[in-house]
Scaffold this motif. Structure first.
Motif, short mmCIF file in Angstrom:
data_model
loop_
_atom_site.label_atom_id
_atom_site.label_comp_id
_atom_site.label_asym_id
_atom_site.label_seq_id
_atom_site.Cartn_x
_atom_site.Cartn_y
_atom_site.Cartn_z
N VAL A 94 0.83 -1.21 0.00
CA VAL A 94 0.00 0.00 0.00
C VAL A 94 0.87 1.26 0.00
O VAL A 94 0.61 2.20 -0.76
CB VAL A 94 -0.96 0.01 1.21
CG1 VAL A 94 -1.63 1.38 1.36
CG2 VAL A 94 -2.03 -1.06 1.05
N VAL A 95 1.91 1.27 0.83
CA VAL A 95 2.71 2.49 0.99
C VAL A 95 3.46 2.86 -0.30
O VAL A 95 3.45 4.03 -0.72
CB VAL A 95 3.71 2.32 2.15
CG1 VAL A 95 4.70 3.48 2.18
CG2 VAL A 95 2.96 2.25 3.47
N VAL A 96 4.09 1.87 -0.93
CA VAL A 96 4.87 2.18 -2.14
C VAL A 96 3.97 2.70 -3.27
O VAL A 96 4.26 3.76 -3.86
CB VAL A 96 5.68 0.95 -2.59
CG1 VAL A 96 6.36 1.21 -3.94
CG2 VAL A 96 6.73 0.60 -1.54
N PRO A 97 2.87 2.02 -3.64
CA PRO A 97 1.99 2.58 -4.67
C PRO A 97 1.37 3.92 -4.26
O PRO A 97 1.16 4.78 -5.11
CB PRO A 97 0.91 1.50 -4.84
CG PRO A 97 1.54 0.25 -4.36
CD PRO A 97 2.44 0.66 -3.25
N SER A 167 -1.59 -0.84 -8.40
CA SER A 167 -2.29 -0.05 -7.38
C SER A 167 -2.00 1.44 -7.48
O SER A 167 -2.81 2.26 -7.03
CB SER A 167 -1.92 -0.56 -5.98
OG SER A 167 -2.36 -1.89 -5.80
N TRP A 168 -0.87 1.84 -8.04
CA TRP A 168 -0.53 3.25 -8.10
C TRP A 168 -1.53 4.05 -8.92
O TRP A 168 -1.70 5.27 -8.70
CB TRP A 168 0.87 3.44 -8.71
CG TRP A 168 0.93 3.09 -10.17
CD1 TRP A 168 1.22 1.88 -10.70
CD2 TRP A 168 0.65 3.96 -11.28
NE1 TRP A 168 1.16 1.93 -12.06
CE2 TRP A 168 0.81 3.20 -12.45
CE3 TRP A 168 0.29 5.30 -11.39
CZ2 TRP A 168 0.61 3.75 -13.72
CZ3 TRP A 168 0.09 5.85 -12.65
CH2 TRP A 168 0.25 5.08 -13.79
N LEU A 215 -4.24 8.95 1.57
CA LEU A 215 -4.11 8.12 2.77
C LEU A 215 -5.44 7.49 3.16
O LEU A 215 -5.50 6.33 3.57
CB LEU A 215 -3.57 8.96 3.93
CG LEU A 215 -2.07 9.22 3.97
CD1 LEU A 215 -1.72 10.15 5.12
CD2 LEU A 215 -1.30 7.92 4.10
N THR A 216 -6.51 8.26 3.03
CA THR A 216 -7.83 7.73 3.35
C THR A 216 -8.17 6.55 2.45
O THR A 216 -8.67 5.52 2.92
CB THR A 216 -8.90 8.83 3.19
OG1 THR A 216 -8.61 9.90 4.10
CG2 THR A 216 -10.28 8.28 3.48
N ASP A 221 -7.77 0.51 0.87
CA ASP A 221 -7.07 -0.37 -0.06
C ASP A 221 -6.34 -1.49 0.68
O ASP A 221 -6.17 -2.58 0.13
CB ASP A 221 -6.08 0.46 -0.88
CG ASP A 221 -5.51 -0.31 -2.06
OD1 ASP A 221 -6.24 -1.14 -2.63
OD2 ASP A 221 -4.33 -0.09 -2.41
N ALA A 222 -5.91 -1.23 1.91
CA ALA A 222 -5.21 -2.26 2.68
C ALA A 222 -6.10 -3.47 2.91
O ALA A 222 -5.63 -4.62 2.89
CB ALA A 222 -4.74 -1.68 4.01
N VAL A 223 -7.39 -3.23 3.13
CA VAL A 223 -8.33 -4.34 3.30
C VAL A 223 -8.39 -5.18 2.02
O VAL A 223 -8.39 -6.42 2.07
CB VAL A 223 -9.73 -3.82 3.66
CG1 VAL A 223 -10.71 -4.97 3.85
CG2 VAL A 223 -9.67 -2.97 4.92
#
Length: 293
Positions: A94-97, A167-168, A215-216, A221-223
């Motif tokens: 999630v963080v990288v994209p 994902s990006w 971020l929201t 997206d993490a789910v």
């Protein structure tokens, strides 16, 4: 008579918003508990995830809270160790994209209508035109299921590359829309008139105002990422055995679901609780972002 005027800045409002936002706090507490359990508990256990610790398919007990699987392995230990992998992959995926997509979206929004903007948005449209799960599966299979990298077990590099390549695009679209809206705001016009360089404007004004929106979405997206990782073993891809992972544990327990449902129940509960925690944080982050505007 003079009156003192107190300006309430976003930084001063943030503690109040944090105190009032119980939804975000509840989600963060639940996720923190899950992360702490998955990260710290295996450090105090000497049992390996591949050790034979009891009779196969033993029911849950004080010794083995989640029982044992068909090979006599402790499902509780395997669930905790697998959680470290799932949560770690989800975090990186999630963080990288998010960061890459935010930067690309801001750059595209600043030159809206140019050739660069058209190329970026057509690429985004092409990626989003494909079903996400199918695209991830195809890329993970192409990358190979036996490829390992440094400390990453076989199957994980392919999943990460697939997430990075797809994902990006959503983050880029969100960041571009936010940048287009910000370009007409008074404070940004004033910054340009004052002679600040574009790099300074982006660093001080655009990026901090675009990041809350991405971020929201990233929390939601993490789910999805965790769900995709858990679903890949059912599609013939994903993390390869004997490395434990929530989805692979459930996949292995499907054949004994009627006689030993606890094999699937443990990691299933962790997936559901993680999804609830991240979802609560995602809902709460909207209040946080509104409170800082």
């Amino acid at each position: 008579m003079t009156h003192a005027v107190t300006l309430t800045t976003p930084a001063r409002r943030m503690p109040k918003v944090l105190r009032l936002n119980r939804t975000f706090a509840a989600g963060a507490a639940l996720l923190g508990a899950i992360v702490a359990l998955c990260v710290l508990a295996p450090l105090f256990v000497t049992t390996s995830t591949t050790d034979f610790v009891g009779i196969p398919l033993s029911a849950p007990s004080l010794t083995h809270p989640f029982g044992t699987d068909a090979f006599g392995r402790d499902v509780f230990i395997r669930t905790l160790v697998g959680g470290r992998l799932d949560l770690g992959v989800a975090f990186i995926g999630v963080v990288v994209p998010l960061l890459a997509g935010t930067v690309i979206g801001i750059a595209s929004g600043l030159v809206a209508g140019s050739l660069l903007d058209r190329v970026v948005m057509r690429t985004v449209d092409a990626i989003l035109a494909f079903p996400f799960n199918i695209l991830i599966l195809a890329l993970a299979v192409v990358m190979g299921q036996t490829t390992s990298l440094w400390f990453l077990p076989a199957g994980v590099p392919g999943i990460l590359v697939a997430l990075f390549l797809t994902s990006w695009s959503v983050y880029a679209r969100i960041a571009r829309g936010e940048t287009l809206a910000l370009r007409q705001r008074d404070f940004l016009v004033a910054a340009r008139v004052s002679g600040l360089s574009w790099w300074t404007i982006v660093r001080r004004h655009i990026f901090p105002n675009v990041l809350p929106a991405t971020l929201t979405y990233g929390l939601s997206d993490a789910v999805l990422v965790i769900g995709v990782i858990a679903a890949l073993p059912f599609l013939g891809a994903g993390v390869q055995p004997p490395t434990p992972e929530w989805g692979s544990i459930i996949y292995d327990g499907r054949s004994v679901l009627s006689e030993a449902p606890w094999v699937c129940l443990g990691p299933g509960v962790f997936i559901v609780c993680t999804g609830i925690a991240v979802r609560l944080m995602g809902q709460g982050s909207r209040v946080l972002s509104e409170g800082t505007k």
